[in-house]
Design an enzyme around this catalytic site. Structure first.
Site, PDB file in Angstrom:
ATOM      1  N   LYS A  10      -5.590   9.129   9.458  1.00  0.00           N
ATOM      2  CA  LYS A  10      -5.945   8.020   8.558  1.00  0.00           C
ATOM      3  C   LYS A  10      -7.461   7.827   8.450  1.00  0.00           C
ATOM      4  O   LYS A  10      -8.231   8.355   9.265  1.00  0.00           O
ATOM      5  CB  LYS A  10      -5.273   6.752   9.064  1.00  0.00           C
ATOM      6  CG  LYS A  10      -3.745   6.815   9.039  1.00  0.00           C
ATOM      7  CD  LYS A  10      -3.143   5.456   9.412  1.00  0.00           C
ATOM      8  CE  LYS A  10      -1.625   5.501   9.375  1.00  0.00           C
ATOM      9  NZ  LYS A  10      -1.041   4.153   9.602  1.00  0.00           N
ATOM     10  N   TYR A  50       4.636   4.611   1.013  1.00  0.00           N
ATOM     11  CA  TYR A  50       5.049   3.476   1.834  1.00  0.00           C
ATOM     12  C   TYR A  50       6.039   2.573   1.093  1.00  0.00           C
ATOM     13  O   TYR A  50       5.994   1.350   1.250  1.00  0.00           O
ATOM     14  CB  TYR A  50       3.820   2.678   2.267  1.00  0.00           C
ATOM     15  CG  TYR A  50       3.028   3.325   3.386  1.00  0.00           C
ATOM     16  CD1 TYR A  50       3.609   3.593   4.623  1.00  0.00           C
ATOM     17  CD2 TYR A  50       1.677   3.641   3.221  1.00  0.00           C
ATOM     18  CE1 TYR A  50       2.876   4.168   5.658  1.00  0.00           C
ATOM     19  CE2 TYR A  50       0.934   4.213   4.256  1.00  0.00           C
ATOM     20  CZ  TYR A  50       1.541   4.465   5.476  1.00  0.00           C
ATOM     21  OH  TYR A  50       0.828   5.017   6.508  1.00  0.00           O
ATOM     22  N   ASN A 113      -4.500   2.517  12.905  1.00  0.00           N
ATOM     23  CA  ASN A 113      -3.910   3.147  14.087  1.00  0.00           C
ATOM     24  C   ASN A 113      -4.048   4.677  14.082  1.00  0.00           C
ATOM     25  O   ASN A 113      -3.266   5.373  14.710  1.00  0.00           O
ATOM     26  CB  ASN A 113      -2.451   2.700  14.257  1.00  0.00           C
ATOM     27  CG  ASN A 113      -1.588   3.040  13.058  1.00  0.00           C
ATOM     28  OD1 ASN A 113      -2.075   3.609  12.089  1.00  0.00           O
ATOM     29  ND2 ASN A 113      -0.309   2.715  13.127  1.00  0.00           N
ATOM     30  N   HIS A 116      -0.427   8.618  11.089  1.00  0.00           N
ATOM     31  CA  HIS A 116       0.961   8.343  10.722  1.00  0.00           C
ATOM     32  C   HIS A 116       1.777   9.566  11.118  1.00  0.00           C
ATOM     33  O   HIS A 116       1.318  10.701  10.957  1.00  0.00           O
ATOM     34  CB  HIS A 116       1.099   8.123   9.211  1.00  0.00           C
ATOM     35  CG  HIS A 116       2.528   8.171   8.737  1.00  0.00           C
ATOM     36  ND1 HIS A 116       3.342   7.069   8.771  1.00  0.00           N
ATOM     37  CD2 HIS A 116       3.271   9.197   8.253  1.00  0.00           C
ATOM     38  CE1 HIS A 116       4.547   7.421   8.329  1.00  0.00           C
ATOM     39  NE2 HIS A 116       4.528   8.704   7.997  1.00  0.00           N
ATOM     40  N   GLU A 127       8.269  12.752   2.772  1.00  0.00           N
ATOM     41  CA  GLU A 127       6.821  12.573   2.851  1.00  0.00           C
ATOM     42  C   GLU A 127       6.081  13.889   2.589  1.00  0.00           C
ATOM     43  O   GLU A 127       5.038  13.898   1.930  1.00  0.00           O
ATOM     44  CB  GLU A 127       6.449  12.003   4.221  1.00  0.00           C
ATOM     45  CG  GLU A 127       6.972  10.571   4.396  1.00  0.00           C
ATOM     46  CD  GLU A 127       6.802  10.042   5.815  1.00  0.00           C
ATOM     47  OE1 GLU A 127       6.300  10.793   6.686  1.00  0.00           O
ATOM     48  OE2 GLU A 127       7.177   8.876   6.056  1.00  0.00           O
TER      49      GLU A 127
HETATM   50  P1  CMP Z   1       2.470   4.029   9.897  1.00  0.00           P
HETATM   51  O1  CMP Z   1       3.067   4.896  10.928  1.00  0.00           O
HETATM   52  O2  CMP Z   1       1.523   4.633   8.938  1.00  0.00           O
HETATM   53  O3  CMP Z   1       3.657   3.338   9.057  1.00  0.00           O
HETATM   54  C1  CMP Z   1       3.506   2.098   8.415  1.00  0.00           C
HETATM   55  C2  CMP Z   1       2.210   1.441   8.764  1.00  0.00           C
HETATM   56  O4  CMP Z   1       2.137   0.069   8.475  1.00  0.00           O
HETATM   57  C3  CMP Z   1       2.013   1.516  10.254  1.00  0.00           C
HETATM   58  O5  CMP Z   1       1.710   2.836  10.630  1.00  0.00           O
HETATM   59  C4  CMP Z   1       0.918   0.507  10.482  1.00  0.00           C
HETATM   60  O6  CMP Z   1      -0.369   1.063  10.317  1.00  0.00           O
HETATM   61  C5  CMP Z   1       1.195  -0.477   9.362  1.00  0.00           C
HETATM   62  N1  CMP Z   1       1.773  -1.694   9.892  1.00  0.00           N
HETATM   63  C6  CMP Z   1       2.999  -1.869  10.350  1.00  0.00           C
HETATM   64  N2  CMP Z   1       3.171  -3.130  10.743  1.00  0.00           N
HETATM   65  C7  CMP Z   1       2.009  -3.764  10.525  1.00  0.00           C
HETATM   66  C8  CMP Z   1       1.566  -5.075  10.731  1.00  0.00           C
HETATM   67  N3  CMP Z   1       2.358  -6.024  11.232  1.00  0.00           N
HETATM   68  N4  CMP Z   1       0.316  -5.356  10.390  1.00  0.00           N
HETATM   69  C9  CMP Z   1      -0.500  -4.401   9.857  1.00  0.00           C
HETATM   70  N5  CMP Z   1      -0.122  -3.122   9.626  1.00  0.00           N
HETATM   71  C10 CMP Z   1       1.117  -2.814   9.973  1.00  0.00           C
END
Ligand code: CMP
Length: 133
Positions: A10, A50, A113, A116, A127
């Site tokens: 990311k 998403y 984070n 993904h 995906e």
């Molecule tokens: P990812 O694995 O990319 O899949 C969905 C993403 O949504 C997740 O990682 C997080 O980065 C984001 N996400 C999920 N829950 C939250 C939350 N409560 N607040 C902010 N971002 C979120």
């Protein structure tokens, strides 16, 4: 059984020059990089990728973040690739991710984070088709 999964590195991780470190961890953990792509996500792709999160309270921030910089997409292959990659990636919330996981090392928060990883073989197929058209 050998299977494929999708990893996205990311914008927070690419901005911090962690592409090489993350791909190195992936290769060291038995994954073969089958395809690799450096790209930017537009709003349309974010909404499709998403789709299950569109409409949730955190989605506008997630979309803004995913459009904010460079992303690396990697198709990874190994035995039990989906489960093994999610183990290596760690908890969605970087603060809760186990020591030594990609998110514990390179994530800043739940949203930023670092990576993904597909959550099932079906998600991986969907995906991969979206990113590697
Ligand atoms: P990812 O694995 O990319 O899949 C969905 C993403 O949504 C997740 O990682 C997080 O980065 C984001 N996400 C999920 N829950 C939250 C939350 N409560 N607040 C902010 N971002 C979120």
């Amino acid at each position: 059984m050998e299977e494929k999964t999708l990893l996205l590195i990311k914008p927070n991780a690419t901005a911090r020059n962690k592409i090489g470190a993350i791909l190195s961890m992936v290769e060291s953990n038995g994954f073969t990089i089958e395809e690799l792509k450096l790209f930017r996500m537009n709003g349309d792709l974010a909404d499709r990728f998403y789709a299950e999160h569109v409409g949730k309270d955190f989605y506008p921030e997630l979309k803004r973040f995913m459009m904010s910089g460079r992303i690396v997409g990697a198709i990874l292959k190994r035995e039990e690739a989906v489960v093994k990659l999610r183990e290596l990636v760690g908890n969605t919330d970087s603060a809760k991710a186990a020591l030594g996981t990609i998110r514990s090392l390179y994530g800043q928060s739940k949203g930023e984070n670092a990576v993904h990883a597909s959550d099932s073989p079906e998600s991986a197929a969907r995906e991969i088709a979206l990113i590697f058209t």
